[in-house]
Design an enzyme around this catalytic site. Sequence first.
Site, PDB file in Angstrom:
ATOM      1  CE  LYS A  57      -3.042  -3.011  -0.316  1.00 31.98           C
ATOM      2  NZ  LYS A  57      -2.370  -4.422  -0.398  1.00 31.98           N
ATOM      3  CB  ALA A 188      -5.155 -11.218 -13.780  1.00 29.89           C
ATOM      4  CB  ILE A 191       0.158 -10.265  -5.659  1.00 28.22           C
ATOM      5  CG1 ILE A 191      -0.281 -10.508  -4.055  1.00 28.22           C
ATOM      6  CG2 ILE A 191       1.538 -10.174  -5.880  1.00 28.22           C
ATOM      7  CD1 ILE A 191       0.676 -11.600  -3.527  1.00 28.22           C
ATOM      8  CB  VAL A 244       2.655 -19.532 -18.179  1.00 19.66           C
ATOM      9  CG1 VAL A 244       4.082 -19.472 -17.979  1.00 19.66           C
ATOM     10  CG2 VAL A 244       2.243 -18.070 -17.864  1.00 19.66           C
ATOM     11  CB  ALA A 275       1.432 -12.640  -8.357  1.00 20.18           C
ATOM     12  CB  VAL A 276       0.240 -18.506  -9.272  1.00 25.36           C
ATOM     13  CG1 VAL A 276       0.471 -17.954 -10.802  1.00 25.36           C
ATOM     14  CG2 VAL A 276       1.302 -19.208  -8.444  1.00 25.36           C
ATOM     15  N   GLY A 277      -1.044 -17.043  -6.190  1.00 27.63           N
ATOM     16  CA  GLY A 277      -1.528 -17.346  -4.779  1.00 27.63           C
ATOM     17  C   GLY A 277      -0.585 -17.731  -3.856  1.00 27.63           C
ATOM     18  CB  ALA A 326      -4.277  -8.842   7.346  1.00 27.79           C
ATOM     19  CG  HIS A 450     -24.439  16.688  -0.107  1.00 29.54           C
ATOM     20  ND1 HIS A 450     -24.645  16.086  -1.215  1.00 29.54           N
ATOM     21  CD2 HIS A 450     -24.538  17.963  -0.556  1.00 29.54           C
ATOM     22  CE1 HIS A 450     -24.326  16.657  -2.386  1.00 29.54           C
ATOM     23  NE2 HIS A 450     -24.456  17.957  -1.982  1.00 29.54           N
TER      24      HIS A 450
HETATM   25  P1  FAD Z   1       1.565 -14.290   8.436  1.00 34.39           P
HETATM   26  O1  FAD Z   1       1.558 -12.828   8.255  1.00 34.39           O
HETATM   27  O2  FAD Z   1       2.158 -14.799   7.254  1.00 34.39           O
HETATM   28  O3  FAD Z   1       2.602 -14.269   9.642  1.00 34.39           O
HETATM   29  C1  FAD Z   1       3.173 -15.529  10.051  1.00 34.39           C
HETATM   30  C2  FAD Z   1       4.389 -15.483  11.092  1.00 34.39           C
HETATM   31  O4  FAD Z   1       4.687 -16.478  11.234  1.00 34.39           O
HETATM   32  C3  FAD Z   1       5.748 -14.755  10.264  1.00 34.39           C
HETATM   33  O5  FAD Z   1       6.005 -13.660  10.858  1.00 34.39           O
HETATM   34  C4  FAD Z   1       6.426 -16.194  10.402  1.00 34.39           C
HETATM   35  O6  FAD Z   1       7.940 -15.524  10.677  1.00 34.39           O
HETATM   36  C5  FAD Z   1       6.165 -16.713  11.512  1.00 34.39           C
HETATM   37  N1  FAD Z   1       6.482 -18.231  11.597  1.00 34.39           N
HETATM   38  C6  FAD Z   1       6.129 -19.173  10.745  1.00 34.39           C
HETATM   39  N2  FAD Z   1       6.576 -20.264  11.224  1.00 34.39           N
HETATM   40  C7  FAD Z   1       7.112 -20.282  12.545  1.00 34.39           C
HETATM   41  C8  FAD Z   1       7.869 -20.935  13.302  1.00 34.39           C
HETATM   42  N3  FAD Z   1       7.785 -22.320  13.055  1.00 34.39           N
HETATM   43  N4  FAD Z   1       8.200 -20.430  14.546  1.00 34.39           N
HETATM   44  C9  FAD Z   1       8.306 -19.036  14.648  1.00 34.39           C
HETATM   45  N5  FAD Z   1       7.547 -18.262  13.712  1.00 34.39           N
HETATM   46  C10 FAD Z   1       7.145 -18.745  12.516  1.00 34.39           C
HETATM   47  N6  FAD Z   1      -4.118  -8.963   3.168  1.00 34.39           N
HETATM   48  C11 FAD Z   1      -5.272  -8.242   3.259  1.00 34.39           C
HETATM   49  O7  FAD Z   1      -6.086  -8.518   4.036  1.00 34.39           O
HETATM   50  N7  FAD Z   1      -5.026  -7.177   2.890  1.00 34.39           N
HETATM   51  C12 FAD Z   1      -3.984  -6.553   2.087  1.00 34.39           C
HETATM   52  O8  FAD Z   1      -4.082  -5.526   1.370  1.00 34.39           O
HETATM   53  C13 FAD Z   1      -3.221  -7.475   1.804  1.00 34.39           C
HETATM   54  N8  FAD Z   1      -2.095  -7.313   0.750  1.00 34.39           N
HETATM   55  C14 FAD Z   1      -1.043  -8.047   0.596  1.00 34.39           C
HETATM   56  C15 FAD Z   1      -0.068  -7.787  -0.188  1.00 34.39           C
HETATM   57  C16 FAD Z   1       0.981  -8.908  -0.381  1.00 34.39           C
HETATM   58  C17 FAD Z   1       2.035  -8.413  -1.199  1.00 34.39           C
HETATM   59  C18 FAD Z   1       0.719 -10.107   0.202  1.00 34.39           C
HETATM   60  C19 FAD Z   1       2.052 -10.940  -0.211  1.00 34.39           C
HETATM   61  C20 FAD Z   1      -0.104 -10.308   1.096  1.00 34.39           C
HETATM   62  C21 FAD Z   1      -1.025  -9.503   1.204  1.00 34.39           C
HETATM   63  N9  FAD Z   1      -2.202  -9.808   2.020  1.00 34.39           N
HETATM   64  C22 FAD Z   1      -3.346  -8.991   2.404  1.00 34.39           C
HETATM   65  C23 FAD Z   1      -2.409 -11.125   2.533  1.00 34.39           C
HETATM   66  C24 FAD Z   1      -1.910 -10.882   4.333  1.00 34.39           C
HETATM   67  O9  FAD Z   1      -0.530 -10.520   4.167  1.00 34.39           O
HETATM   68  C25 FAD Z   1      -1.857 -12.253   4.884  1.00 34.39           C
HETATM   69  O10 FAD Z   1      -3.347 -12.847   4.711  1.00 34.39           O
HETATM   70  C26 FAD Z   1      -1.744 -12.327   6.454  1.00 34.39           C
HETATM   71  O11 FAD Z   1      -0.344 -11.749   6.532  1.00 34.39           O
HETATM   72  C27 FAD Z   1      -1.789 -13.549   7.154  1.00 34.39           C
HETATM   73  O12 FAD Z   1      -1.578 -13.449   8.416  1.00 34.39           O
HETATM   74  P2  FAD Z   1      -1.008 -14.684   9.438  1.00 34.39           P
HETATM   75  O13 FAD Z   1      -1.157 -13.825  10.798  1.00 34.39           O
HETATM   76  O14 FAD Z   1      -1.758 -15.679   9.149  1.00 34.39           O
HETATM   77  O15 FAD Z   1       0.377 -15.064   8.848  1.00 34.39           O
HETATM   78  P1  NAD Z   2      -4.841 -14.659  -5.814  1.00 37.18           P
HETATM   79  O1  NAD Z   2      -5.317 -16.105  -5.454  1.00 37.18           O
HETATM   80  O2  NAD Z   2      -5.636 -13.430  -5.505  1.00 37.18           O
HETATM   81  O3  NAD Z   2      -4.638 -14.733  -7.393  1.00 37.18           O
HETATM   82  C1  NAD Z   2      -4.000 -15.426  -8.143  1.00 37.18           C
HETATM   83  C2  NAD Z   2      -4.232 -15.474  -9.442  1.00 37.18           C
HETATM   84  O4  NAD Z   2      -3.337 -16.278 -10.109  1.00 37.18           O
HETATM   85  C3  NAD Z   2      -5.730 -16.068  -9.757  1.00 37.18           C
HETATM   86  O5  NAD Z   2      -6.402 -15.414 -10.481  1.00 37.18           O
HETATM   87  C4  NAD Z   2      -5.382 -17.404 -10.659  1.00 37.18           C
HETATM   88  O6  NAD Z   2      -6.312 -17.927 -11.224  1.00 37.18           O
HETATM   89  C5  NAD Z   2      -4.021 -17.132 -11.179  1.00 37.18           C
HETATM   90  N1  NAD Z   2      -3.246 -18.131 -11.512  1.00 37.18           N
HETATM   91  C6  NAD Z   2      -3.000 -19.284 -10.604  1.00 37.18           C
HETATM   92  N2  NAD Z   2      -2.087 -20.221 -11.284  1.00 37.18           N
HETATM   93  C7  NAD Z   2      -1.889 -19.781 -12.408  1.00 37.18           C
HETATM   94  C8  NAD Z   2      -1.084 -19.916 -13.692  1.00 37.18           C
HETATM   95  N3  NAD Z   2      -0.252 -21.136 -13.692  1.00 37.18           N
HETATM   96  N4  NAD Z   2      -0.939 -19.159 -14.767  1.00 37.18           N
HETATM   97  C9  NAD Z   2      -1.806 -18.215 -14.848  1.00 37.18           C
HETATM   98  N5  NAD Z   2      -2.366 -17.558 -13.630  1.00 37.18           N
HETATM   99  C10 NAD Z   2      -2.562 -18.434 -12.757  1.00 37.18           C
HETATM  100  O7  NAD Z   2      -3.277 -14.864  -5.303  1.00 37.18           O
HETATM  101  P2  NAD Z   2      -2.218 -13.812  -5.228  1.00 37.18           P
HETATM  102  O8  NAD Z   2      -2.674 -12.397  -5.883  1.00 37.18           O
HETATM  103  O9  NAD Z   2      -0.971 -14.249  -5.434  1.00 37.18           O
HETATM  104  O10 NAD Z   2      -2.224 -13.181  -3.516  1.00 37.18           O
HETATM  105  C11 NAD Z   2      -2.002 -14.279  -2.668  1.00 37.18           C
HETATM  106  C12 NAD Z   2      -2.916 -13.937  -1.331  1.00 37.18           C
HETATM  107  O11 NAD Z   2      -2.665 -12.697  -0.743  1.00 37.18           O
HETATM  108  C13 NAD Z   2      -4.304 -14.149  -1.768  1.00 37.18           C
HETATM  109  O12 NAD Z   2      -5.240 -14.878  -0.914  1.00 37.18           O
HETATM  110  C14 NAD Z   2      -4.851 -12.587  -1.426  1.00 37.18           C
HETATM  111  O13 NAD Z   2      -6.121 -12.633  -0.897  1.00 37.18           O
HETATM  112  C15 NAD Z   2      -3.946 -12.126  -0.458  1.00 37.18           C
HETATM  113  N6  NAD Z   2      -3.718 -10.860  -1.064  1.00 37.18           N
HETATM  114  C16 NAD Z   2      -4.651  -9.875  -0.471  1.00 37.18           C
HETATM  115  C17 NAD Z   2      -4.741  -8.564  -0.796  1.00 37.18           C
HETATM  116  C18 NAD Z   2      -5.546  -7.657  -0.588  1.00 37.18           C
HETATM  117  O14 NAD Z   2      -6.462  -8.104   0.189  1.00 37.18           O
HETATM  118  N7  NAD Z   2      -5.943  -6.466  -1.111  1.00 37.18           N
HETATM  119  C19 NAD Z   2      -3.414  -8.118  -1.704  1.00 37.18           C
HETATM  120  C20 NAD Z   2      -2.656  -8.865  -2.067  1.00 37.18           C
HETATM  121  C21 NAD Z   2      -2.581 -10.406  -1.835  1.00 37.18           C
END
Ligand code: FAD
Ligand code: NAD
Length: 471
Positions: A57, A188, A191, A244, A275-277, A326, A450
């Site tokens: 963000k 798409a 991410i 792909v 960025a496939v999940g 999150a 408003h």
């Molecule tokens: P995590 O945040 O992954 O935290 C897990 C923690 O566990 C880590 O700190 C790790 O070091 C620790 N850990 C793991 N194993 C061990 C172990 N054995 N011992 C000690 N520590 C350990 N979500 C949103 O809601 N809004 C968004 O805008 C958004 N944007 C995103 C953008 C990107 C680029 C990415 C990658 C993700 C985004 N997400 C977003 C998804 C969000 O980040 C996750 O859903 C969220 O962080 C999950 O929280 P969590 O606490 O389950 O795990």
């Molecule tokens: P995603 O699941 O949102 O999207 C992955 C996309 O990749 C899907 O549309 C899927 O159909 C496509 N895909 C999968 N395999 C493919 C392949 N082999 N070739 C082409 N396309 C393929 O996953 P993400 O964008 O990687 O994000 C990961 C997680 O992080 C998600 O669960 C998302 O909710 C979370 N996240 C959330 C936010 C937010 O809340 N704004 C932002 C970033 C990430």
Amino acid sequence: MADYNAIIIGAGPGGYVTAIRCAQLGMKTACVDKWVNPEGQSVLGGTCLNVGCIPSKALLDSSHHYYFLQKQAAEHGIKCEGLNIDIAAMQARKQDVVKTLTQGIVGLFKKNKVATIQGTARLMGNQQIEVTAHDGSKQVVTADNIIIATGSVPTQIPVAPVDNKSIVDSTGALAFDNVPKRLGVIGAGAIGLELGSVWNRLGSQVTILEALPDFLAMADRRIAGAALKEIKKQGLDIHLGASVTAATVTNNEVTISYQDKQGEQKLVVDKLIVAVGRKPYTESLGATEIGISINERGFIQVDEHRQTTVSGIYAIGDAIGGPMLAHKASEEGVMVAERLAGQKSEMSYETVPYVIYTHPEVAFVGKTEEQLKAVGIKYKVGQFPFAASGRAKANGETNGMVRIIADANTDSILGVHIFGTSASELISEAVVAMEFEASAEDLARTIHAHPTLAEAIHEAALAVDKRAIHA
Ligand code: FAD
Ligand code: NAD
């Protein structure tokens, strides 16, 4: 007696919130985390704060300012000459935001008397956890209750192996030190669209390859259609139904082969984001060894109260599946903490909001028309375009719409779908309304200030009963 009443493994938004709530409820609490930043320091906050929600963000905001000054400022009578970008400064600002927030958790832990244990946790059975610190030293701690919040990591695909130089995952894509001229993205989803937008706004020529034939398959079809049209207009070249087959790196270029309706295609880029999940992370946790069931997709299995198959051990957040968000992780943690304290807390998955932070943003909660049709529920829809909103016009942000879906018989709100500026903020009103089981009429009778963008929600609610005033 155990060392702690509760130990949380993982300090992401799931784990750190759980730890604070446990401590607030009088439990002696510790939180273990192994995260180390690129400078080698232990940090709290997990994926979300370090390499997820927050840094993405920060870059979205910075890149939007640049985009605005380049493309929209002139409409407001603001002339910008000699505009240029300092990526190092932009990245430094992003890191500063991350540092402030991750250090904020240190402060919150101190305030709430949550003990921080740095290192990697491994479950040993009998409520014991072995923690291996970064220097290799080990300690064993015990707890009455253990909450696993170990999160997730990016999914890798064999056809495009991440080297974090030319082919990167989301973490790599947040850290580019210059703007790639040609940027490919596989996926798409949230991410792909968010980070694709960041680099597109800063000047990359971005191509996104998405395997599914539908754009944002989870979203309302009209919202997804409007978003696709606008995002393409901004310059993101999105190919749907693109599978792909290979990505190879030669001379700092990535050649991607993919198959679509037209047949075999090739794309050459300077960087490729995969960025496939994301997939659940439970490596070296020792979960299965002590009897915790993990399903075939790697998610920890839990019951309705998030207890694993081992009594006294719970799991939340990305590690257990459901929406990988999150706020979902945090709320699950709150529920577990409160139930441990004897409260009867529940969590409503029906009202988890989804947001995609493109510009404009996509935000939704509840059901889509397709989901309702599939189960035979009759519904009515009220729609209001931002083009008819005074505030949107004044802001120069008239793209998009609000759609409210209500039950045809009871009028209760079943889903709200928004594409528009500040949709991420607007959706909260819909979440509150749905939490309180409001009808469209309730929203229609609620006075909205408003001029505000929220008036579009009011008008969409009126439109459910075909009595919108301004459209
Ligand atoms: P995590 O945040 O992954 O935290 C897990 C923690 O566990 C880590 O700190 C790790 O070091 C620790 N850990 C793991 N194993 C061990 C172990 N054995 N011992 C000690 N520590 C350990 N979500 C949103 O809601 N809004 C968004 O805008 C958004 N944007 C995103 C953008 C990107 C680029 C990415 C990658 C993700 C985004 N997400 C977003 C998804 C969000 O980040 C996750 O859903 C969220 O962080 C999950 O929280 P969590 O606490 O389950 O795990
Ligand atoms: P995603 O699941 O949102 O999207 C992955 C996309 O990749 C899907 O549309 C899927 O159909 C496509 N895909 C999968 N395999 C493919 C392949 N082999 N070739 C082409 N396309 C393929 O996953 P993400 O964008 O990687 O994000 C990961 C997680 O992080 C998600 O669960 C998302 O909710 C979370 N996240 C959330 C936010 C937010 O809340 N704004 C932002 C970033 C990430």
